[in-house]
Design an enzyme around this catalytic site. Structure first.
Site, mmCIF file in Angstrom:
data_model
loop_
_atom_site.group_PDB
_atom_site.id
_atom_site.type_symbol
_atom_site.label_atom_id
_atom_site.label_comp_id
_atom_site.label_asym_id
_atom_site.label_seq_id
_atom_site.Cartn_x
_atom_site.Cartn_y
_atom_site.Cartn_z
ATOM 1 N N ALA A 217 3.545 5.505 1.089
ATOM 2 C CA ALA A 217 2.870 4.887 -0.051
ATOM 3 C C ALA A 217 2.804 5.740 -1.314
ATOM 4 C CB ALA A 217 1.454 4.483 0.344
ATOM 5 N N ALA A 218 2.782 7.068 -1.205
ATOM 6 C CA ALA A 218 2.615 7.904 -2.395
ATOM 7 C C ALA A 218 3.786 7.705 -3.358
ATOM 8 C CB ALA A 218 2.502 9.371 -1.990
ATOM 9 N N CYS A 333 15.009 3.882 -4.133
ATOM 10 C CA CYS A 333 15.364 4.005 -5.547
ATOM 11 C C CYS A 333 16.741 4.669 -5.653
ATOM 12 C CB CYS A 333 14.311 4.772 -6.335
ATOM 13 S SG CYS A 333 13.884 6.397 -5.680
#
Length: 395
Positions: A217-218, A333
């Site tokens: 999550a970070a 990403c």
């Protein structure tokens, strides 16, 4: 003063560090560091960057500062060496812009094979520009944010694909480049998040009220976006050095999100515990090299393969946590096929209980692959590169 530096000095420090990272190969070729003491490499790069690319720094100041750093680092002979090298460079005329790429050869060759020469040139140009600042609403609505930013002197425009706002400075805006200086930051009004990441959340289409485990999550941008949209999110993070950022983001924005400090493989949940799992996997980050200029030199071809193996293990760990009829969203990403569509195809072969959820109208058609996955490319879409696949567990 911020972090012990005056704001003007902080801006210059950021410009120098980011610039040296972006143009390291070019600077190294100009300086010919093969014969220099390794302790002087970064000092020479800093001096050369100022001489070649920062018009506002006088040449004598760039040289003298570098000489003093060399003296403190390695003594008087090193100072004389740096003085001679940079003075030669200062008098050497105009640099040939096309002589040396700002990216490593192996990565340029990979992208040329994938995108062709023209798109690769556009992608490299994108990476070598200063990145834009994208924000997404949290406690405030979009119009409240726009009004507050414009009243403070910032320029605001709608982000591509209507995915948040792009904020930039004007001559009347505060000088600090930090998001913490923006109006509403301390109140949790927004999260800093590129439109690509907001679009991944939109593509995920997690139903309101669904129990969602955000497995990596970070720093918390997707956590907040999904919770704000109505999902009941629990955030997991195994990297201790990143837990602080996750806690800060969740606390500042006020979303009700429990946080679990656990690796996905050892997360304390039984099979089928979740309506949805988001695996925003660790990746090569080749889609965000404009924001992280060091990544182009840190990542290698071998590292991409190693990262892909880690992603495979994480996907296999996430698969049993989703209930029948639930969804698994895999995201990166990265621009690299072995981390994206090839990873998903291999997962579906190993896990026949899953299938792609079908094409969606949640994002623009131009952001969908032939298989119905999400994929953004900086050189095509003007946002960070990101990938996501939405997988449904049939049984």
């Amino acid at each position: 003063m911020v972090g012990g530096l005056a704001e003007r000095d902080r801006r210059l420090a950021y410009e120098l560090s980011a610039g040296v990272l972006r143009w390291r190969r070019d600077l190294d070729g100009t300086l010919d560091l093969r014969h220099a003491d390794p302790r002087l490499h970064d000092i020479l790069r800093l001096g050369a960057y100022q001489l070649r690319r920062l018009e506002r720094v006088p040449a004598h100041a760039a040289v003298s500062t570098s000489v003093e750093l060399a003296r403190e680092t390695a003594g008087e002979p090193a100072a004389r060496y740096v003085n001679q090298a940079l003075r030669r460079l200062a008098g050497g005329g105009t640099r040939d812009e096309g002589r040396v790429s700002s990216h490593p050869d192996w990565l340029v060759a990979r992208w040329r094979a994938q995108f062709g020469d023209a798109e690769t040139a556009a992608l490299i140009a994108w990476n070598d520009r200063r990145p834009h600042l994208g924000i997404q609403p949290a406690r405030w609505q979009i119009q409240e944010l726009r009004t507050a930013f414009e009243a403070t002197g910032y320029a605001v425009e709608q982000a591509p694909f209507d995915a948040g706002l792009i904020v930039s400075r004007t001559p009347t805006a505060p000088r600090s480049p930090l998001p913490t200086s923006l109006p509403g930051y301390s109140e949790g009004a927004f999260v800093v998040q590129d439109p690509a990441q907001a679009l991944v959340c939109r593509f995920a289409a997690v139903p309101a009220g669904a129990r969602l485990y955000d497995a990596c999550a970070a720093p918390g941008g997707k956590t907040v976006t999904l919770a704000t949209a109505g999902a009941h999110v629990t955030a997991g993070e195994y990297r201790r050095e990143r837990l602080g950022r996750l806690l800060e983001t969740v606390g500042r924005t006020g979303v009700a999100v429990p946080i679990v400090a656990a690796d996905l493989g050892s997360a304390p949940f039984p099979p089928g515990a979740w309506d949805a799992v988001l695996l925003d996997a660790p990746c090569s980050a080749t889609g965000t090299m404009a924001r992280h200029p060091d990544a182009r030199w840190r990542i290698t071809a071998a590292a991409v393969a190693r990262i892909a193996r880690r992603q495979t293990a994480l996907l296999d760990a996430a698969a049993p946590l989703v209930r029948a009829g639930g969804i698994l969203v895999y995201a990166t990403c990265s621009l690299e096929p072995e981390e994206n569509e090839r990873q998903v195809e291999a997962f579906l072969e190993r896990h026949p209980e899953y299938e792609r959820s079908g094409r969606t109208t949640a994002v623009a058609a131009e952001l969908l692959t032939a298989s119905g996955d999400f994929q953004s490319f900086p050189q095509r879409h003007g946002i960070d590169g990101a990938y996501a696949a939405r997988l449904v567990r049939r049984r």
